[in-house]
Design a protein around this motif. Structure first.
Motif, short mmCIF file in Angstrom:
data_model
loop_
_atom_site.label_atom_id
_atom_site.label_comp_id
_atom_site.label_asym_id
_atom_site.label_seq_id
_atom_site.Cartn_x
_atom_site.Cartn_y
_atom_site.Cartn_z
N ARG A 182 0.84 -1.21 0.00
CA ARG A 182 0.00 0.00 0.00
C ARG A 182 0.87 1.25 0.00
O ARG A 182 0.63 2.19 -0.76
CB ARG A 182 -0.91 0.03 1.23
CG ARG A 182 -2.23 -0.65 1.07
CD ARG A 182 -3.19 -0.32 2.22
NE ARG A 182 -2.61 -0.48 3.56
CZ ARG A 182 -2.56 -1.62 4.22
NH1 ARG A 182 -3.04 -2.73 3.70
NH2 ARG A 182 -2.03 -1.67 5.43
N SER A 183 1.88 1.26 0.85
CA SER A 183 2.77 2.42 0.95
C SER A 183 3.50 2.67 -0.36
O SER A 183 3.61 3.81 -0.82
CB SER A 183 3.80 2.22 2.07
OG SER A 183 3.17 2.15 3.31
N LYS A 190 2.67 1.65 -3.45
CA LYS A 190 1.75 2.04 -4.52
C LYS A 190 1.26 3.47 -4.35
O LYS A 190 1.02 4.17 -5.33
CB LYS A 190 0.59 1.06 -4.61
CG LYS A 190 1.00 -0.26 -5.23
CD LYS A 190 -0.23 -1.09 -5.52
CE LYS A 190 0.14 -2.19 -6.48
NZ LYS A 190 -0.29 -1.93 -7.82
N ALA A 191 1.09 3.91 -3.12
CA ALA A 191 0.58 5.26 -2.86
C ALA A 191 1.65 6.33 -3.03
O ALA A 191 1.32 7.50 -3.21
CB ALA A 191 0.01 5.32 -1.44
N SER A 192 2.91 5.95 -2.98
CA SER A 192 3.99 6.93 -3.03
C SER A 192 4.19 7.50 -4.43
O SER A 192 4.24 6.76 -5.41
CB SER A 192 5.30 6.29 -2.56
OG SER A 192 6.35 7.21 -2.69
N ASP A 193 4.32 8.82 -4.50
CA ASP A 193 4.66 9.45 -5.77
C ASP A 193 6.12 9.91 -5.74
O ASP A 193 6.57 10.61 -6.64
CB ASP A 193 3.72 10.61 -6.08
CG ASP A 193 3.73 11.69 -5.01
OD1 ASP A 193 4.40 11.51 -3.98
OD2 ASP A 193 3.05 12.71 -5.21
#
Length: 99
Positions: free
Chosen positions: A43-44, A46-49
């Motif tokens: 989750r972390s 995938k959420a990181s840009d």
């Protein structure tokens, strides 16, 4: 502050807590559930840009970094949980676990 100071002695803890690439769930590496650890890291990632590589690679790198920096201070049981979390990560990202 010189070498061996409190600030330089804790650099790996700072990286784990405040990675520029991932926002890690507090306390996740202390979990006794490899699937929970893997899903949180996924989750972390995938959420990181801010990450510079694939979500899988970022998540696996952070997990490996934590295991390696903990070294001999990591209890055998927790090391097994974290190593199993690597296999869970591979499965979650559709990659074959080794062996």
């Amino acid at each position: 502050m010189g070498q061996g100071s409190k600030k330089t002695a804790k650099w790996s803890q700072e990286v784990t807590a405040h990675s520029n690439a991932l926002d890690i769930e507090p306390g996740i590496f202390a979990s006794d559930d490899p699937r929970k650890i893997a899903r949180s890291l996924k989750r972390s990632a995938k959420a990181s840009d801010r990450r510079k590589s694939s979500a899988f690679r970022s998540a696996m790198s952070m997990l490996s970094f934590y295991i390696n920096r903990a070294g001999s201070g990591l209890a055998d049981e927790q090391r097994r949980v974290l190593e199993n979390a690597k296999d869970e990560l591979r499965t979650d990202f559709g990659r074959e676990p080794p062996g």
